[in-house]
Motif scaffolding. Structure first.
Motif, mmCIF file in Angstrom:
data_model
loop_
_atom_site.group_PDB
_atom_site.id
_atom_site.type_symbol
_atom_site.label_atom_id
_atom_site.label_comp_id
_atom_site.label_asym_id
_atom_site.label_seq_id
_atom_site.Cartn_x
_atom_site.Cartn_y
_atom_site.Cartn_z
ATOM 1 N N TYR A 31 -17.626 70.307 -3.489
ATOM 2 C CA TYR A 31 -18.779 70.189 -4.399
ATOM 3 C C TYR A 31 -19.477 68.849 -4.172
ATOM 4 O O TYR A 31 -18.822 67.819 -4.057
ATOM 5 N N SER A 48 -21.602 73.727 -4.660
ATOM 6 C CA SER A 48 -20.824 74.003 -3.459
ATOM 7 C C SER A 48 -21.556 75.057 -2.639
ATOM 8 O O SER A 48 -21.689 76.204 -3.074
ATOM 9 N N GLY A 58 -20.436 76.270 0.017
ATOM 10 C CA GLY A 58 -19.402 77.179 0.508
ATOM 11 C C GLY A 58 -19.139 78.344 -0.429
ATOM 12 O O GLY A 58 -18.880 79.457 0.008
ATOM 13 N N THR A 59 -19.214 78.084 -1.729
ATOM 14 C CA THR A 59 -18.937 79.135 -2.719
ATOM 15 C C THR A 59 -20.199 79.650 -3.397
ATOM 16 O O THR A 59 -20.173 80.694 -4.037
ATOM 17 N N LYS A 83 -21.497 78.219 -5.911
ATOM 18 C CA LYS A 83 -21.315 77.953 -7.341
ATOM 19 C C LYS A 83 -21.843 76.579 -7.722
ATOM 20 O O LYS A 83 -21.779 75.640 -6.937
ATOM 21 N N TYR A 85 -18.440 76.510 -14.584
ATOM 22 C CA TYR A 85 -18.988 77.000 -13.322
ATOM 23 C C TYR A 85 -19.868 78.228 -13.522
ATOM 24 O O TYR A 85 -19.653 79.004 -14.456
ATOM 25 N N SER A 136 -21.885 81.156 -10.666
ATOM 26 C CA SER A 136 -22.332 81.549 -9.328
ATOM 27 C C SER A 136 -23.833 81.746 -9.376
ATOM 28 O O SER A 136 -24.318 82.595 -10.130
ATOM 29 N N SER A 191 -26.112 81.041 -6.237
ATOM 30 C CA SER A 191 -26.655 80.670 -4.938
ATOM 31 C C SER A 191 -28.111 81.119 -4.823
ATOM 32 O O SER A 191 -28.431 82.282 -5.037
#
Length: 128
Positions: free
Chosen positions: A38, A61, A63-64, A66, A111, A113, A115
């Motif tokens: 993150y 992040s 990558g995730t 999130k 958190y 999600s 993106s």
């Protein structure tokens, strides 16, 4: 990813988060308060009646996909047990996650999600 707005919560008094500083990312591989991967993308002041009471941090992040948020106390609220709250959601209001309680250091991390989507974040600090 971008933040569309900072939400205002009314809890006893109107508390608004206002942008003050955007800071750079942590070194690669460093695990911050949200975990590894993150990067901090925003830091915002939380004020009540013109007095700063807290700091809201937003992390992301890639990558995730999130986002993560935390609320820290500031001034009289820093490193003392006081009521802290942090909320994060997608810009359309879905996926909301909240952490609130009497904490010494911070509320969160929470958190969502999101993106490629806007997010809303909020985080008051006050005594109870």
């Amino acid at each position: 990813m971008r933040t569309r707005k900072l939400a205002t919560l009314l809890i006893g008094a109107a508390l608004a988060a206002a942008p003050t500083l955007v800071a750079g990312a942590a070194p690669a591989g460093a695990a911050g308060p949200c975990g590894s991967g993150y990067s901090r993308i925003g830091v915002y002041s939380i004020t009540k009646d013109g007095t700063r009471t807290g700091t809201l941090e937003v992390h992301y992040s890639s990558g995730t996909g999130k986002n993560c948020a935390l609320t820290y106390g500031y001034g009289a609220y820093a490193n003392t047990t006081s009521w802290k709250r942090v909320t994060i959601s997608r810009g359309d209001g879905s996926g909301s996650s909240t952490d609130a309680g009497r904490y010494e250091s911070y509320a969160g991390p929470v958190y969502v999600s999101a993106s490629g989507q806007c997010i809303d974040v909020a985080g008051p600090c006050r005594t109870m």
